[in-house]
Motif scaffolding. Sequence first.
Motif, mmCIF file in Angstrom:
data_model
loop_
_atom_site.group_PDB
_atom_site.id
_atom_site.type_symbol
_atom_site.label_atom_id
_atom_site.label_comp_id
_atom_site.label_asym_id
_atom_site.label_seq_id
_atom_site.Cartn_x
_atom_site.Cartn_y
_atom_site.Cartn_z
ATOM 1 N N ASP A 1 -23.047 108.188 -17.005
ATOM 2 C CA ASP A 1 -22.449 107.158 -18.391
ATOM 3 C C ASP A 1 -22.704 107.144 -18.847
ATOM 4 O O ASP A 1 -23.434 107.261 -19.154
ATOM 5 C CB ASP A 1 -22.785 105.958 -16.663
ATOM 6 N N ASN A 2 -21.188 106.969 -19.010
ATOM 7 C CA ASN A 2 -21.206 106.980 -20.717
ATOM 8 C C ASN A 2 -21.663 104.967 -20.814
ATOM 9 O O ASN A 2 -21.925 104.642 -21.608
ATOM 10 C CB ASN A 2 -19.329 106.904 -21.309
ATOM 11 N N ALA A 3 -21.664 104.203 -20.211
ATOM 12 C CA ALA A 3 -21.719 102.727 -20.565
ATOM 13 C C ALA A 3 -21.593 102.468 -18.216
ATOM 14 O O ALA A 3 -21.676 102.863 -17.763
ATOM 15 C CB ALA A 3 -20.463 102.283 -20.512
ATOM 16 N N PRO A 4 -22.486 100.982 -18.459
ATOM 17 C CA PRO A 4 -22.608 99.800 -16.946
ATOM 18 C C PRO A 4 -20.924 100.056 -16.894
ATOM 19 O O PRO A 4 -20.708 100.192 -17.478
ATOM 20 C CB PRO A 4 -22.923 99.249 -17.478
ATOM 21 N N LYS A 5 -20.767 100.290 -15.409
ATOM 22 C CA LYS A 5 -19.409 100.128 -14.642
ATOM 23 C C LYS A 5 -19.798 98.815 -13.715
ATOM 24 O O LYS A 5 -20.888 98.557 -13.200
ATOM 25 C CB LYS A 5 -19.948 101.427 -13.110
ATOM 26 N N VAL A 6 -19.031 98.228 -13.755
ATOM 27 C CA VAL A 6 -18.595 96.962 -12.561
ATOM 28 C C VAL A 6 -19.009 98.017 -10.769
ATOM 29 O O VAL A 6 -18.162 98.613 -10.327
ATOM 30 C CB VAL A 6 -17.607 96.627 -12.535
ATOM 31 N N THR A 7 -19.695 97.364 -10.275
ATOM 32 C CA THR A 7 -19.621 98.007 -8.754
ATOM 33 C C THR A 7 -19.369 97.367 -7.424
ATOM 34 O O THR A 7 -18.770 97.274 -6.857
ATOM 35 C CB THR A 7 -21.354 98.647 -8.440
ATOM 36 N N ALA A 8 -19.601 95.978 -8.491
ATOM 37 C CA ALA A 8 -19.045 94.622 -7.235
ATOM 38 C C ALA A 8 -18.692 93.666 -7.943
ATOM 39 O O ALA A 8 -19.019 92.585 -8.950
ATOM 40 C CB ALA A 8 -20.472 94.554 -6.279
ATOM 41 N N ASP B 1 -11.925 96.739 -13.914
ATOM 42 C CA ASP B 1 -11.761 96.739 -12.451
ATOM 43 C C ASP B 1 -13.489 97.428 -11.712
ATOM 44 O O ASP B 1 -13.741 97.837 -12.482
ATOM 45 C CB ASP B 1 -10.967 97.650 -12.161
ATOM 46 N N LEU B 2 -13.159 97.289 -10.413
ATOM 47 C CA LEU B 2 -14.336 97.755 -9.932
ATOM 48 C C LEU B 2 -14.243 99.714 -10.081
ATOM 49 O O LEU B 2 -13.411 100.488 -11.005
ATOM 50 C CB LEU B 2 -14.358 98.199 -8.360
ATOM 51 N N GLU B 3 -15.588 99.757 -10.841
ATOM 52 C CA GLU B 3 -15.821 101.315 -11.236
ATOM 53 C C GLU B 3 -15.631 101.209 -12.699
ATOM 54 O O GLU B 3 -15.662 102.292 -13.085
ATOM 55 C CB GLU B 3 -15.441 102.466 -10.660
ATOM 56 N N LYS C 1 -18.190 79.704 -7.223
ATOM 57 C CA LYS C 1 -19.228 80.645 -7.951
ATOM 58 C C LYS C 1 -18.432 82.252 -7.711
ATOM 59 O O LYS C 1 -17.752 82.407 -7.222
ATOM 60 C CB LYS C 1 -20.207 80.718 -6.926
ATOM 61 N N LYS C 2 -18.879 82.851 -9.066
ATOM 62 C CA LYS C 2 -18.166 84.312 -9.236
ATOM 63 C C LYS C 2 -19.491 85.276 -9.432
ATOM 64 O O LYS C 2 -20.978 84.306 -10.320
ATOM 65 C CB LYS C 2 -18.120 84.374 -10.303
ATOM 66 N N ALA C 3 -20.019 86.499 -9.426
ATOM 67 C CA ALA C 3 -20.754 87.403 -9.000
ATOM 68 C C ALA C 3 -20.090 88.898 -9.687
ATOM 69 O O ALA C 3 -18.653 88.909 -9.123
ATOM 70 C CB ALA C 3 -21.680 87.028 -8.328
ATOM 71 N N VAL C 4 -20.764 88.861 -10.207
ATOM 72 C CA VAL C 4 -20.437 90.998 -11.013
ATOM 73 C C VAL C 4 -21.412 91.756 -10.983
ATOM 74 O O VAL C 4 -22.683 91.499 -11.380
ATOM 75 C CB VAL C 4 -19.913 90.844 -12.196
ATOM 76 N N GLY C 5 -21.607 92.742 -10.315
ATOM 77 C CA GLY C 5 -22.925 93.611 -10.039
ATOM 78 C C GLY C 5 -22.694 95.000 -11.071
ATOM 79 O O GLY C 5 -21.093 95.338 -11.351
ATOM 80 N N LEU C 6 -23.346 95.502 -12.028
ATOM 81 C CA LEU C 6 -23.013 96.525 -12.858
ATOM 82 C C LEU C 6 -24.170 97.636 -12.554
ATOM 83 O O LEU C 6 -25.926 97.224 -12.150
ATOM 84 C CB LEU C 6 -23.374 96.328 -14.642
#
Length: 95
Positions: A18-25, A60-62, A6-11
């Motif tokens: 912010d200019n756009a959503p960022k990867v936070t996790a 990458d994160l952030e 399983k994979k997960a990504v938080g935004l």
Amino acid sequence: MPRKQKKAVGLKYRPGEDNAPKVTAKGTGKIAEKIIEIARKHGIPVKDDPDLVEVLSRLDLEEEIPPELYVIIAELLAFVYNLNRKKGSSRKIFP
């Protein structure tokens, strides 16, 4: 055939900051499960979209999502707003 992990990504997105959503996790296996568990615990909607997670997990994160993903992320945000509306939630997604 081995089971795919399983994979997960938080935004996160802060309008005006912010200019756009960022990867936070992001993570796989146990880390992905923990990301999902924490999101659910805090009432953050979780969408199961393996293709999108695969693309986002390469960032990458952030890192802000690239313009090529704006449309799909807009669809994701519409999904989140719709869920909140159905729940009758007055909680703001973006403070």
